[in-house]
Write a protein that holds these residues in place. Structure first.
Motif, PDB file in Angstrom:
ATOM      1  N   TYR A   1      -2.307  -3.042  -3.163  1.00 58.35           N
ATOM      2  CA  TYR A   1      -1.462  -2.174  -2.348  1.00 58.35           C
ATOM      3  C   TYR A   1      -0.160  -1.776  -3.044  1.00 58.35           C
ATOM      4  CZ  TYR A   1      -4.656  -3.981   1.168  1.00 58.35           C
ATOM      5  OH  TYR A   1      -5.777  -4.341   1.857  1.00 58.35           O
ATOM      6  N   SER A   2       0.233  -2.528  -4.065  1.00 58.49           N
ATOM      7  CA  SER A   2       1.441  -2.180  -4.816  1.00 58.49           C
ATOM      8  C   SER A   2       1.073  -1.133  -5.854  1.00 58.49           C
ATOM      9  CB  SER A   2       2.023  -3.419  -5.500  1.00 58.49           C
ATOM     10  OG  SER A   2       2.416  -4.375  -4.550  1.00 58.49           O
ATOM     11  N   THR A   3       1.831  -0.023  -5.863  1.00 54.66           N
ATOM     12  CA  THR A   3       1.447   1.079  -6.749  1.00 54.66           C
ATOM     13  C   THR A   3       2.652   1.944  -7.101  1.00 54.66           C
ATOM     14  OG1 THR A   3      -0.124   2.911  -7.027  1.00 54.66           O
ATOM     15  CG2 THR A   3       0.893   2.683  -4.868  1.00 54.66           C
ATOM     16  N   TYR A   4       2.496   2.659  -8.180  1.00 56.45           N
ATOM     17  CA  TYR A   4       3.533   3.598  -8.640  1.00 56.45           C
ATOM     18  C   TYR A   4       3.166   5.004  -8.175  1.00 56.45           C
ATOM     19  CZ  TYR A   4       6.014   6.709 -11.862  1.00 56.45           C
ATOM     20  OH  TYR A   4       6.782   7.716 -12.391  1.00 56.45           O
TER      21      TYR A   4
ATOM     22  N   SER B   1      -3.866  -2.743   9.012  1.00 58.46           N
ATOM     23  CA  SER B   1      -2.416  -2.819   8.874  1.00 58.46           C
ATOM     24  C   SER B   1      -1.687  -2.763  10.222  1.00 58.46           C
ATOM     25  CB  SER B   1      -1.952  -1.697   7.932  1.00 58.46           C
ATOM     26  OG  SER B   1      -0.629  -1.886   7.506  1.00 58.46           O
ATOM     27  N   ALA B   2      -0.856  -1.752  10.423  1.00 60.33           N
ATOM     28  CA  ALA B   2      -0.089  -1.654  11.664  1.00 60.33           C
ATOM     29  C   ALA B   2      -0.999  -1.590  12.888  1.00 60.33           C
ATOM     30  CB  ALA B   2       0.821  -0.431  11.619  1.00 60.33           C
ATOM     31  N   ALA B   3      -2.175  -0.982  12.738  1.00 62.06           N
ATOM     32  CA  ALA B   3      -3.131  -0.931  13.849  1.00 62.06           C
ATOM     33  C   ALA B   3      -3.655  -2.323  14.171  1.00 62.06           C
ATOM     34  CB  ALA B   3      -4.281   0.013  13.517  1.00 62.06           C
ATOM     35  N   GLU B   4      -3.788  -3.166  13.160  1.00 59.72           N
ATOM     36  CA  GLU B   4      -4.214  -4.549  13.384  1.00 59.72           C
ATOM     37  C   GLU B   4      -3.095  -5.374  14.010  1.00 59.72           C
ATOM     38  OE1 GLU B   4      -7.449  -5.831  10.146  1.00 59.72           O
ATOM     39  OE2 GLU B   4      -5.666  -4.954   9.218  1.00 59.72           O
TER      40      GLU B   4
ATOM     41  N   VAL C   1       2.621  -6.427   4.202  1.00 61.57           N
ATOM     42  CA  VAL C   1       3.573  -5.357   4.506  1.00 61.57           C
ATOM     43  C   VAL C   1       4.094  -4.780   3.199  1.00 61.57           C
ATOM     44  CG1 VAL C   1       5.762  -4.777   5.627  1.00 61.57           C
ATOM     45  CG2 VAL C   1       4.246  -6.488   6.656  1.00 61.57           C
ATOM     46  N   GLN C   2       4.131  -3.453   3.123  1.00 59.60           N
ATOM     47  CA  GLN C   2       4.660  -2.787   1.934  1.00 59.60           C
ATOM     48  C   GLN C   2       5.958  -2.045   2.261  1.00 59.60           C
ATOM     49  OE1 GLN C   2       1.197  -2.648   2.639  1.00 59.60           O
ATOM     50  NE2 GLN C   2       1.093  -4.310   1.145  1.00 59.60           N
ATOM     51  N   GLU C   3       6.808  -1.934   1.251  1.00 64.69           N
ATOM     52  CA  GLU C   3       8.013  -1.121   1.373  1.00 64.69           C
ATOM     53  C   GLU C   3       8.039  -0.121   0.224  1.00 64.69           C
ATOM     54  OE1 GLU C   3      12.894  -1.628   1.789  1.00 64.69           O
ATOM     55  OE2 GLU C   3      11.560  -3.328   2.130  1.00 64.69           O
ATOM     56  N   VAL C   4       8.543   1.070   0.509  1.00 64.40           N
ATOM     57  CA  VAL C   4       8.599   2.126  -0.492  1.00 64.40           C
ATOM     58  C   VAL C   4      10.004   2.185  -1.086  1.00 64.40           C
ATOM     59  CG1 VAL C   4       8.367   4.602  -0.915  1.00 64.40           C
ATOM     60  CG2 VAL C   4       6.787   3.450   0.654  1.00 64.40           C
TER      61      VAL C   4
ATOM     62  N   MET D   1       7.843   3.658  -5.943  1.00 66.95           N
ATOM     63  CA  MET D   1       6.784   2.658  -5.898  1.00 66.95           C
ATOM     64  C   MET D   1       6.636   2.119  -4.487  1.00 66.95           C
ATOM     65  SD  MET D   1       8.356  -0.844  -7.491  1.00 66.95           S
ATOM     66  CE  MET D   1       9.842  -1.609  -6.800  1.00 66.95           C
ATOM     67  N   LYS D   2       5.422   1.654  -4.210  1.00 68.43           N
ATOM     68  CA  LYS D   2       5.124   0.947  -2.970  1.00 68.43           C
ATOM     69  C   LYS D   2       4.836  -0.491  -3.352  1.00 68.43           C
ATOM     70  CE  LYS D   2       1.372   2.255  -0.814  1.00 68.43           C
ATOM     71  NZ  LYS D   2       0.312   1.205  -0.841  1.00 68.43           N
ATOM     72  N   LEU D   3       5.615  -1.410  -2.800  1.00 63.82           N
ATOM     73  CA  LEU D   3       5.555  -2.806  -3.210  1.00 63.82           C
ATOM     74  C   LEU D   3       5.263  -3.700  -2.010  1.00 63.82           C
ATOM     75  CD1 LEU D   3       6.060  -4.939  -5.483  1.00 63.82           C
ATOM     76  CD2 LEU D   3       8.443  -5.003  -4.690  1.00 63.82           C
ATOM     77  N   THR D   4       4.314  -4.607  -2.171  1.00 63.45           N
ATOM     78  CA  THR D   4       4.056  -5.600  -1.135  1.00 63.45           C
ATOM     79  C   THR D   4       5.219  -6.575  -1.083  1.00 63.45           C
ATOM     80  OG1 THR D   4       1.654  -5.421  -1.401  1.00 63.45           O
ATOM     81  CG2 THR D   4       2.491  -7.428  -0.371  1.00 63.45           C
ATOM     82  N   ILE D   5       5.898  -6.620   0.054  1.00 59.57           N
ATOM     83  CA  ILE D   5       7.105  -7.449   0.170  1.00 59.57           C
ATOM     84  C   ILE D   5       6.927  -8.631   1.124  1.00 59.57           C
ATOM     85  CG2 ILE D   5       8.659  -5.520  -0.339  1.00 59.57           C
ATOM     86  CD1 ILE D   5       9.243  -5.555   2.792  1.00 59.57           C
TER      87      ILE D   5
END
Length: 453
Positions: free
Chosen positions: A77-80, A286-289, A314-317, A326-330
């Motif tokens: 889930y972490s990506t550039y 995710s949020a739906a779960e 949970v990811q943060e941008v 980037m989106k990083l799993t935090i």
């Protein structure tokens, strides 16, 4: 280059310390000690690559590659994001963008209009599904990537874009003034005295539109609700928590477990007023779960359908100064009972397999007839197969078997038996296909269970 590079180095050092991202060994004529010394200074390492690589490479390439490498070593889930990817991602999650309100698909070499957003400039102009985009502001888009075409159509609010479409065999020109478009992910209706609310994603407009749906239910005296979260990929955590406050009794909704500590989000609902059944499937994530799991854990309702996806993180941008990001799993999240569903998913209280078969939307762009080949023929065969007329495997060739199947369908539908997929036939196929989607075993079971309470 030194100033630009030093900023990048500082950023990467922070990432490396926080994420403990491993850096792999490199094969070269230099000794291991030489390589290690370069790794101590990323700028020198990049310079080493620049001087020794047997090809052309820029510092920008290496900077982007370094970030991508670090993030790809973490989790899926972490990506550039490049600048364009970042813009698209932020638009998709926010639920708001500036444009004309066209939904398009790439079909073969053509960019085809699938639908228009209600109330948008394209909707008001009367643009129809099946129109083929030929040019944007005079630029021929034949063969262009769909992302490049949509970027041409987008622009600042109040500016004008000229789009030529091929419609019914003729080129028609539309001058559209771009505006802010809001995507509503909520639809609702009443089915035999039971309220039905579908939430397709948790974007920035979800809470507001769920509130409107519930106002409608209250005005009609509805106390039993089906909340459809099938194929909902998630979205904003806060939107899911806000929606949970309509249904989940007072107490924890979700706890977000970060390296710096835990943060718990709460519901403050004192008197839940609805009996609830939530529809989930393998694409509920995710949020739906979070919403589904909170309803299940607090006994606020039951889950019906199939096991959910199991995304418990949970990811943060994080935006970068050049527009990329980037989106990083935090964090990981825990449901009210304290359980994590990461990699496991939610098990429904009542398991029911989905009886529906989904096909791409059938769109009329031109007549399809015997001897034709390609995507539209294969899609026609898929529709005829689902409806019980075409017996073979869809292959994209309009031969005698397809012709005979189409004639049989046209007779049943009461339309001219031309053996050609014209506009009237597309409309009829779409209508009868829509009837098959009403055979929804999961929804039927949810309503049955609510009526038993």
């Amino acid at each position: 280059m030194k100033k630009h590079l030093s900023i990048f180095i500082a950023f990467v050092i922070v990432l490396t310390l926080v994420l403990s991202a491993p850096i792999g060994a490199f094969a070269a004529t230099a000794t291991q000690d030489d390589i290690s010394s370069y790794l101590n200074d990323l700028g020198s390492f990049m310079q080493f690559i620049k001087e020794n690589y047997a090809g052309d490479v820029t510092y920008d390439q290496m900077e982007q590659g370094a970030i991508q490498g670090i993030l790809s070593s973490l989790d899926k889930y972490s990506t550039y994001f490049t600048k364009d990817e970042m813009d698209s991602f932020m638009e998709s999650t926010s639920g708001t963008f500036t444009g004309v309100g066209l939904e398009v698909e790439e079909r073969g070499q053509d960019i085809v209009v699938v639908s228009t957003v209600k109330g948008s400039p394209a909707y008001k102009a009367g643009i129809q599904s099946g129109y083929i985009v030929e040019s944007v502001d005079g630029k021929d888009v034949k063969g262009m990537d769909i992302a490049d075409v949509t970027n041409l159509i987008k622009g600042d609010k109040g500016t004008t874009v000229t789009i030529d479409f091929l419609a019914n065999g003729k080129t028609v020109e539309y001058k559209l003034v771009r505006d802010v478009i809001s995507i509503n992910p909520v639809t609702y209706k009443i089915i035999n005295g039971v309220g039905y609310i579908s939430i397709s994603e948790f974007n920035g407009n979800t809470y507001e539109n769920v509130s409107k749906a519930l106002d409608y239910m209250d005005q009609n005296g509805i106390k039993k609700l089906v909340i459809d979260l099938r194929d909902n990929p998630g979205g904003y955590l806060q939107e899911a928590v806000d929606v949970a406050n309509f249904f989940v009794p007072a107490g924890p909704v979700v706890t977000v477990a970060m390296n710096s500590g835990n943060e718990t989000y709460y519901s403050y609902l004192k008197n839940p007023k609805y009996k609830i059944a939530v529809l989930i499937n393998g694409n509920t994530a995710s949020a739906a779960e979070i919403l589904s799991g909170a309803i299940q854990d607090t006994k606020a309702g039951i889950l019906v359908g199939e096991n959910s996806y199991g995304k418990g993180t949970v990811q943060e941008v994080f935006p970068f100064s050049d527009g990329s990001g980037m989106k990083l799993t935090i964090a990981k999240y825990l449901l009210p009972s304290g359980r994590s569903i990461n990699g496991v998913g939610l098990k429904p209280d009542v398991e029911v397999k989905d009886s529906r078969v989904f096909l791409p939307q059938l769109i009329y762009t031109d007549d399809v007839k015997k001897g034709d080949t390609g995507y539209n023929v294969k899609l026609l065969q898929s529709y005829l197969s689902l409806l019980g007329y075409y017996k073979g495997e869809p292959n994209g060739y309009f031969g005698n078997d397809t012709y005979d199947a189409l004639i049989s369908f046209q007779k049943y539908a009461g339309i001219p038996t031309t053996g050609v997929m014209d506009r009237g036939t597309v409309d009829a196929l779409s209508y009868f296909y829509g009837l098959t989607l009403q055979n929804d075993a999961q929804l039927d079971k949810a309503i049955e269970l609510l009526n038993q309470q």
